[in-house]
Scaffold this active site. Structure first.
Site, PDB file in Angstrom:
ATOM      1  N   ALA A  87       0.828  -1.287  -0.179  1.00 39.97           N
ATOM      2  CA  ALA A  87       0.013  -0.159  -0.096  1.00 39.97           C
ATOM      3  C   ALA A  87       0.898   1.225   0.039  1.00 39.97           C
ATOM      4  CB  ALA A  87      -1.002  -0.212   1.197  1.00 39.97           C
ATOM      5  N   SER A  88       0.738   2.204   0.741  1.00 36.51           N
ATOM      6  CA  SER A  88       1.298   3.527   0.824  1.00 36.51           C
ATOM      7  C   SER A  88       2.762   3.421   1.223  1.00 36.51           C
ATOM      8  CB  SER A  88       0.263   4.444   1.595  1.00 36.51           C
ATOM      9  OG  SER A  88      -0.627   4.931   1.071  1.00 36.51           O
ATOM     10  N   LEU A  89       3.345   2.287   1.733  1.00 30.81           N
ATOM     11  CA  LEU A  89       4.685   2.536   1.995  1.00 30.81           C
ATOM     12  C   LEU A  89       5.529   2.639   0.361  1.00 30.81           C
ATOM     13  CD1 LEU A  89       5.505  -0.573   4.045  1.00 30.81           C
ATOM     14  CD2 LEU A  89       5.182   1.443   4.727  1.00 30.81           C
ATOM     15  N   LYS A  91       4.897   5.007  -1.505  1.00 31.21           N
ATOM     16  CA  LYS A  91       5.168   6.543  -1.776  1.00 31.21           C
ATOM     17  C   LYS A  91       6.644   6.701  -1.367  1.00 31.21           C
ATOM     18  CE  LYS A  91       0.556   8.238  -0.611  1.00 31.21           C
ATOM     19  NZ  LYS A  91      -0.283   7.010  -0.694  1.00 31.21           N
TER      20      LYS A  91
END
Length: 382
Positions: A87-89, A91
């Site tokens: 997921a947002s890791l 970014k």
């Protein structure tokens, strides 16, 4: 399909590495017991069916533990090769790729996005850096929905074009406030595609994954056959059962959240990033520098949403959260949440110690992240 969480607990397995010790301190034999207790409490509470933990110092594994099931239907346990969506890791990898391109002279972090993406040519100016620090103001109105798209995955450029076509493009004037928005990072993915001339997945492989030897890390797709792939789950109202998480076109999460990988490679990643294996220390410092508004204030000084007050003095750098230094010194961290998966990755920089925790369940109050953090902090303070 659902399965009793009692059966999940019965399938817990794990392997522990060397005992943990903080620099200059004696080994702490209690770390393993404390991490184990946190993980088993999460399973017992029904947070998720399976968990992978990797704790290391400067890229060397010190403690590796795997619990529960990667797939409830097949009874497959989580192991060191288990591939989770992170997921947002994602970014921080996207931000690092943009910084890498800057280090190669292919763009400038303060470039106007309009210089690279014609879809934004007629909009108010905002910069790559503002996208990375969530101060650009782009609205998430056109971000991918949780339903699978029958048309299949889109390029990052196409996703950014949909964002540019939103009736409401900005939540606030660029550079005036802070608001976490996946649209910012999806747009960065389009910049990476435009500058490199490659699809995002191929560009990231060439820029980061292959040079650093992070073999498990990749951008996920629904159609890919992935050995070791972990299935994602959601809790039900019954305290002892799970169901399969909603089916999504993961590729449409793009540079904001479409990656997959192992806990061990994520632990290694922070060491490689901070040690200068990807670019020089001047660019490492750029990555770690908290964002500022155009009036010079730290971006956290003006949070657009009152719901973000919980961030307190934690700032956002380039794809990384930077909490205020504690008695253990500075740290960096990020979380990742997407249908069926939750993740946490953080590093205590003065000690070179990183913890990566991956779970195959929707985010909830019983996730083990806080318990693992407390165990690591206690060991470092011993």
């Amino acid at each position: 399909m659902s399965l009793s969480r009692r059966a999940v607990l019965g399938a817990a397995v794990g392997t522990a590495g060397a005992a943990f010790s903080a620099p200059g301190h004696a080994q702490s034999p209690t770390l393993g017991a404390a991490v184990d207790a946190a993980e088993r409490a999460a399973l017992d509470a029904g947070a998720c069916p399976g968990i992978a933990v990797a704790i290391g110092r400067r890229g060397t594994p010190l403690f590796v533990q795997n619990y529960g099931l990667a797939n409830l239907e097949t009874g497959t346990p989580v192991d060191s090769r288990s591939i989770f969506r992170i997921a947002s890791l994602t970014k921080q990898f996207t931000a690092a790729a943009v910084v890498k391109l800057a280090s190669l002279g292919r763009l400038d972090l303060d470039d106007a996005v309009q210089n690279h993406l014609p879809a934004f040519a007629s909009t108010e100016r905002f910069s790559l850096r503002e996208l990375m620090t969530h101060t650009a103001g782009l609205s998430e109105q056109a971000s991918p929905s949780s339903a699978a798209d029958a048309e299949g995955p889109k390029s990052s450029i196409a996703l950014a074009q949909a964002i540019a076509a939103q009736p409401k493009l900005f939540d606030f004037p660029p550079g005036t406030a802070w608001l976490y928005s996946n649209a910012n990072y999806i747009t960065l993915g389009a910049v990476i595609e435009q500058v490199t001339g490659q699809p995002l997945a191929a560009a990231m492989e060439a820029l980061i994954f292959q040079p650093l030897g992070l073999e498990s890390l990749a951008f996920d797709t629904v159609s890919a056959v992935v050995p070791g792939r972990v299935n994602g789950y959601s809790p039900t109202e019954e305290a002892t059962r799970f169901i399969n998480a909603a089916h999504i076109e993961i590729a449409d999460a793009g540079a904001a959240g479409a990656m997959r990988g192992t806990a061990a490679d994520l632990m290694r990643w922070h060491h490689l990033l901070l040690s200068g294996a990807l670019f020089d220390q001047a660019h490492v410092r750029e990555l770690l520098t908290p964002g500022r508004l155009r009036d010079g204030r730290l971006s956290g000084a003006n949070r657009f949403s009152a719901q973000d007050a919980g961030y307190g003095d934690t700032q956002y750098a380039l794809g990384l959260l930077v909490p205020p230094p504690s008695e253990l010194g500075p740290m960096i961290q990020h979380y990742g949440y997407i249908d069926g998966f939750s993740a946490c990755l953080e590093t205590y920089m003065a000690h070179g110690v990183t913890m990566a925790v991956l779970c195959n369940g929707d985010v909830g109050p019983n996730m083990p992240f806080r318990g693992v953090r407390r165990a690591v902090m206690a060991a470092l303070s011993a």
